[in-house]
Design a protein around this motif. Structure first.
Motif, PDB file in Angstrom:
ATOM      1  N   ARG A 141      64.414  54.257  36.073  1.00  0.00           N
ATOM      2  CA  ARG A 141      65.286  55.217  35.417  1.00  0.00           C
ATOM      3  C   ARG A 141      64.516  55.939  34.325  1.00  0.00           C
ATOM      4  N   GLY A 142      65.042  57.105  33.928  1.00  0.00           N
ATOM      5  CA  GLY A 142      64.329  57.901  32.940  1.00  0.00           C
ATOM      6  C   GLY A 142      65.254  58.874  32.232  1.00  0.00           C
ATOM      7  N   TRP A 143      64.743  59.394  31.110  1.00  0.00           N
ATOM      8  CA  TRP A 143      65.513  60.294  30.247  1.00  0.00           C
ATOM      9  C   TRP A 143      64.646  61.472  29.825  1.00  0.00           C
ATOM     10  N   VAL A 144      65.233  62.631  29.749  1.00  0.00           N
ATOM     11  CA  VAL A 144      64.573  63.797  29.167  1.00  0.00           C
ATOM     12  C   VAL A 144      65.547  64.496  28.225  1.00  0.00           C
ATOM     13  N   LYS A 145      64.995  65.337  27.356  1.00  0.00           N
ATOM     14  CA  LYS A 145      65.797  66.236  26.532  1.00  0.00           C
ATOM     15  C   LYS A 145      65.239  67.635  26.732  1.00  0.00           C
ATOM     16  N   THR A 146      66.090  68.553  27.145  1.00  0.00           N
ATOM     17  CA  THR A 146      65.620  69.900  27.467  1.00  0.00           C
ATOM     18  C   THR A 146      65.038  70.591  26.242  1.00  0.00           C
ATOM     19  N   ASP A 147      64.057  71.452  26.489  1.00  0.00           N
ATOM     20  CA  ASP A 147      63.438  72.217  25.409  1.00  0.00           C
ATOM     21  C   ASP A 147      64.213  73.507  25.163  1.00  0.00           C
ATOM     22  N   ALA A 148      63.663  74.389  24.364  1.00  0.00           N
ATOM     23  CA  ALA A 148      64.359  75.626  24.004  1.00  0.00           C
ATOM     24  C   ALA A 148      64.618  76.509  25.219  1.00  0.00           C
ATOM     25  N   LYS A 149      63.826  76.344  26.259  1.00  0.00           N
ATOM     26  CA  LYS A 149      64.009  77.130  27.487  1.00  0.00           C
ATOM     27  C   LYS A 149      64.940  76.438  28.480  1.00  0.00           C
ATOM     28  N   GLY A 150      65.480  75.267  28.096  1.00  0.00           N
ATOM     29  CA  GLY A 150      66.355  74.528  28.994  1.00  0.00           C
ATOM     30  C   GLY A 150      65.619  73.788  30.095  1.00  0.00           C
ATOM     31  N   SER A 151      64.311  73.652  29.970  1.00  0.00           N
ATOM     32  CA  SER A 151      63.496  73.074  31.043  1.00  0.00           C
ATOM     33  C   SER A 151      63.555  71.553  31.057  1.00  0.00           C
ATOM     34  N   TYR A 152      63.431  70.992  32.258  1.00  0.00           N
ATOM     35  CA  TYR A 152      63.318  69.545  32.414  1.00  0.00           C
ATOM     36  C   TYR A 152      62.398  69.241  33.580  1.00  0.00           C
ATOM     37  N   VAL A 153      61.703  68.091  33.512  1.00  0.00           N
ATOM     38  CA  VAL A 153      60.837  67.620  34.594  1.00  0.00           C
ATOM     39  C   VAL A 153      60.896  66.099  34.645  1.00  0.00           C
ATOM     40  N   PHE A 154      61.152  65.566  35.826  1.00  0.00           N
ATOM     41  CA  PHE A 154      61.030  64.128  36.074  1.00  0.00           C
ATOM     42  C   PHE A 154      59.969  63.911  37.141  1.00  0.00           C
TER      43      PHE A 154
END
Length: 208
Positions: A111-124
């Motif tokens: 399992r994993g977690w991200v927090k989007t940056d100012a551009k709304g981007s995410y990568v897993f």
């Protein structure tokens, strides 16, 4: 003086009512969500827009999930949105190490977690999961989102267009929460890439 006290009392009642309504609305966004508490189980990990899940290096086929999270208008990037994913291993189970706490006892350690940056981007970065051993469910990756100032709610799982278990009956049951989770992995430089944009609030009950 009596009029002042009356208006003060009415103002207090309205304020309490408004606060209660706001909290009530937040608690109901998305409806029931068993296991959404797991979104907060990242501990002291510093979140950013990218995360690599356990067993990525040793598992095949490798998978890159990426995209942009938008606000409900479908155009404005949404920053500081936490996304949480978990999935099975290559045998179709949620593996445990034996010392799991909280929802990891059910979700396993992949399992994993991200927090989007100012551009709304995410990568897993992860790997393609296997279907459950009994063949009742197609390959899927669970997805939960949490925006600032609201509760966590689940979105449609990542599922795969080329999965033979994902028949027409199962496709018809997809709710498109946050947009479609139906994806087609594309092989690029030795890794399967899945591009999925997410629209917050789309098909989410009680979102407004």
């Amino acid at each position: 003086m009596a009029r002042f006290l009356l208006f003060s009392w009415l103002y207090l009642l309205l304020a309490i009512s408004a606060c209660h309504s706001q909290n009530k609305a937040n608690s109901e966004v998305g409806g029931g969500c068993e296991g959404c508490e797991a979104l907060d189980e990242y501990g002291d990990k510093i979140l950013n827009e990218e995360d690599t899940l356990p067993l990525f290096a040793s598992s095949e086929p490798k998978l890159k999930l990426w995209g942009t999270v938008y606000q409900k208008d479908g155009k404005t990037p949404a920053a500081n949105v936490i996304l949480y994913i978990y999935h099975t291993d290559r045998t179709g189970i949620y593996p445990k190490r034996g010392d799991e706490k909280g929802w990891a006892r059910r979700h396993g350690f992949i399992r994993g977690w991200v927090k989007t940056d100012a551009k709304g981007s995410y990568v897993f970065y992860t790997f393609r999961p296997a279907a459950y051993p009994d063949g009742t469910e197609p390959e899927h990756i669970h997805l939960t989102a949490k925006e600032p100032n609201t509760n966590a709610y689940y979105l449609d799982e990542f599922v795969f267009e080329d999965d033979p278990i994902l028949d027409q009956k199962k496709r018809a049951q997809l709710n498109n929460r946050g947009g479609s989770g139906l994806t087609l992995p594309v092989l690029k430089d030795g890794i399967l890439e899945v591009n999925r944009d997410i629209i917050l609030g789309l098909n989410i009950p009680d979102y407004d």
